[in-house]
Write a protein that holds these residues in place. Structure first.
Motif, short mmCIF file in Angstrom:
data_model
loop_
_atom_site.label_atom_id
_atom_site.label_comp_id
_atom_site.label_asym_id
_atom_site.label_seq_id
_atom_site.Cartn_x
_atom_site.Cartn_y
_atom_site.Cartn_z
N VAL B 170 41.87 8.57 -9.52
CA VAL B 170 43.13 8.16 -10.11
C VAL B 170 43.99 7.39 -9.13
O VAL B 170 44.77 6.53 -9.49
N MET B 171 43.84 7.76 -7.86
CA MET B 171 44.67 7.15 -6.81
C MET B 171 43.95 5.94 -6.22
O MET B 171 42.73 5.85 -6.29
N VAL B 172 44.70 5.07 -5.60
CA VAL B 172 44.10 3.95 -4.89
C VAL B 172 43.25 4.53 -3.77
O VAL B 172 43.76 5.23 -2.89
N CYS B 176 44.81 7.77 -0.39
CA CYS B 176 45.10 9.08 -0.97
C CYS B 176 44.76 10.13 0.07
O CYS B 176 43.61 10.27 0.46
#
Lengths: 309, 331
Positions: B170-172, B176
């Motif tokens: 979900v995160m870059v 993260c």
């Protein structure tokens, strides 16, 4: 608390900086904050929106005007760029910041680093600089100052300091909720059951972010739009002696909704030797929104509190 | 479009090659790559064997060397770059500025790909890696929408590869550190997210709690299916709601976007899952090979067949898939 009479310039190092405001505050609050900042014992002030391209209470002209006032008050002003760049509209704003012609720019993404090649620039903590060879690459392009990525330890910093290229300044994220992750998804809008495209700018309701707790009530993270932060606040003030020994040039204090002025003054007092770092730190910790942490500095989990109790 | 498949070990590599991968990617057995899990990855001997196996069947080999070395470890990353160059791999996938700088100056003929861990989400960033290190391809983080990908490709000096199937990060990627915040170990430095060494399963009167670094990530009622506790897919409390505050346990499946990815000029689709079993690698590679072949035969009438979707559903987290960020409403 009365305003300090001391000027930052007559204080032993490191210098103090105010990081960019991570949160979405109304324009009045931002203006009032920087009117106060002009009077605070900080040497450097970073300005601008670093989290979300949709936050538009202030435009570049507004930031430049604030920058001029701070420069008149004797502060070094740096314009900070977005950490996550996706849309062309964001790239256009990035170009305008990089070409501002007046103030130094802090690149928070490699796209900004690219645009700043050949000019002096700063890289923020969200650009991954984990070794000296990376610093050398950036120095070839004009790097003037770098900020230690927040997950790196004091021991790694010591190595980096030993090997850093000549003339490069080192800044450490000394105070603030830790920036932990960036996403395309807006978690604040999600918490309000709003789609990002119709977020209603709801993060303006959370001037220090929105706390995420575990199911057993441990305050764990803070949602700040597309950014995820720690709920606990990183505080390295007790490490002042080591930071000095490592010849760190600048300590960064990230603004929070309340108490930032007081926190800056406590850092300043500790730097001047008017009170011990431990004593000042205790007062600083009392001003955090949900407790302090210092694990990364000590090589532990970031959320741990090792020497900071 | 090239089908790039994961190989956590030699059996997975062979399975991917046998089921139709155009390229396989894998890493050394240490923290120089971002899938540093016990029992995974390749010793130098196994790697040579893997390269040989793939080569003989016309499949390209990419080595992932995509973590961020600290100064005291840098020579190990250098040695890994040298080993990859000696093996004559088709590309080295790297993220760190220092590693890319070393690789491009020491081995100018070694093709370089920018890892997803390089966090490049815009074409100016891609220009930096191209101009400074001669990077030829970049893997984009799983956070861009389809229209943003089109725009990046249109302005990029390098080929673009995107994730097509697997765990939804979900995160870059590369930016993260949620995992190290809870455990002290991060994908960037240690090469693993939510490492198993820091996971605890604790039985309670009501069910099962899973903790990561002591933090309660998930509370399962008795009888509920228990997944691996990846931090960002945990259940947390925000205000008076308790929910997956960041993301549901769900997988990415971009198969229905194949025509759009092709039209956008994307050069390769990547399957995530070096930490998964050879069975997973075989199933996913086979289905994607069929889909890409069907698309190539009749691009105007492509839709994923129900049996493909069903097959992929079986190996997805929570048996669910999403278009993730490719699909604007997800954001």
């Amino acid at each position: 608390m009365s305003q300090t009479d001391h000027r930052p310039s007559d204080r032993p190092g490191p210098r103090l900086s105010l990081g960019p405001i991570s949160y979405y505050w109304p324009k009045d609050k931002v203006d009032a904050f920087y009117a106060q900042a002009a009077t605070l014992p900080v040497d450097i002030v970073y300005l601008g929106e670093t989290i979300c391209g949709k936050r538009n209470e202030l435009r570049l002209e507004d930031w430049l005007a604030i920058g001029e006032r701070l420069a008149e008050a004797g502060k070094e002003v740096v314009l900070s760029t977005l950490s996550l760049l996706e849309a062309e509209s964001e790239m256009m704003r990035l170009r305008a910041i990089c070409d501002n012609g007046r103030f130094l720019v802090e690149a928070n993404d490699m796209g900004a680093v690219q645009l700043l090649q050949g000019r002096p620039f700063v890289v923020g903590h969200s650009v991954n600089v984990y070794n000296d060879r990376s610093l050398q690459v950036l120095a070839r392009g004009g790097l003037k100052r770098w900020v230690l990525p927040v997950e790196l330890t004091a021991d790694t910093l010591a190595e980096m300091q030993r090997l850093r290229p000549d003339g490069i300044e080192t800044e450490v994220y000394a105070y603030g909720r830790l920036p932990l992750a960036y996403s395309a998804r807006c978690f604040t809008a999600r918490a309000r059951n709003l789609p990002k495209d119709d977020c209603q700018y709801c993060c303006i309701d959370y001037p220090d972010g929105l706390v995420v707790s575990t199911q057993d009530e441990q305050g764990f993270l803070a949602l700040n739009g597309v950014q995820t932060q720690s709920a606990a606040t990183n505080n390295l003030l007790p490490e002042l002696d080591r930071l000095r020994e490592l010849e760190v040039d600048i300590l960064r204090i990230n603004p929070q909704a309340e108490g930032t002025g007081e926190i800056v003054r406590l850092f300043d007092q500790a730097l001047r030797g008017e009170c011990s770092p431990a004593e000042a730190s205790k007062k600083v910790n009392a001003l955090t929104p949900s407790g302090a942490c210092d694990g990364y500095w000590h090589g532990a989990a970031g959320m741990d509190q090792v020497a900071n109790a | 479009m090239e089908l790039v498949c994961p190989a956590g070990n030699l059996p997975s590599l062979k399975t991917a090659v046998d089921h139709g991968a155009n390229a396989v990617y894998f890493g050394f057995r240490d923290d120089t790559n971002a899938r540093h899990f016990a029992g995974l990855n390749f010793t130098p001997n196994k790697m040579a064997e893997g390269v040989e196996y793939a080569r003989r069947r016309g499949v390209r080999v990419f080595i992932a060397l995509n973590t961020y070395p600290r100064p005291d470890g840098f020579t190990r990353w250098q040695e890994a770059v040298d080993r990859a160059a000696d093996l004559g791999v088709d590309a080295l996938i790297a993220a760190d500025l220092g590693v890319l700088d070393y690789a491009s100056s020491k081995h100018p003929d070694l093709p370089l790909h920018l890892s997803v861990q390089g966090s490049a989400t815009n074409y100016e960033a891609l220009r930096f890696y191209h101009e400074n290190f001669g990077v030829r391809r970049a893997v984009l983080p799983r956070v861009l929408s389809m229209s943003q990908i089109r725009h990046v490709v249109d302005n990029s000096p390098v080929e673009v590869e995107v994730f097509a199937f697997g765990s939804l990060c979900v995160m870059v990627e590369g930016r993260c550190i949620l995992s190290s915040y809870a455990t002290g170990r991060s994908p960037n430095t240690y090469g693993a997210c939510s490492p198993a060494s820091h996971v605890e399963w604790i039985e309670t009167p009501d069910g099962l709690d899973t903790r990561l670094g002591g933090v309660l990530i998930q509370r399962h009622p008795k009888g509920e299916n228990v997944g691996y506790p990846t931090l960002c897919k945990g259940t947390f409390r925000v205000g008076d709601q308790t929910y997956h505050a960041i993301e549901e346990p769900i997988s990415l499946n971009a198969m229905e976007l194949l025509p759009e990815l092709q039209a956008a000029g994307v050069k390769a689709v990547k399957i995530e899952g070096r930490q998964r079993s050879p069975v997973y690698v075989g199933q996913v590679t086979k289905v994607w090979r069929q889909a890409l072949d069907a698309f190539a035969r009749d691009p105007d009438n492509f839709t994923p067949r129900p049996e493909w979707t069903a097959e992929l559903g079986k190996v997805s987290e929570g048996a669910q898939t999403t278009l993730g960020a490719y699909h604007r409403p997800w954001q």
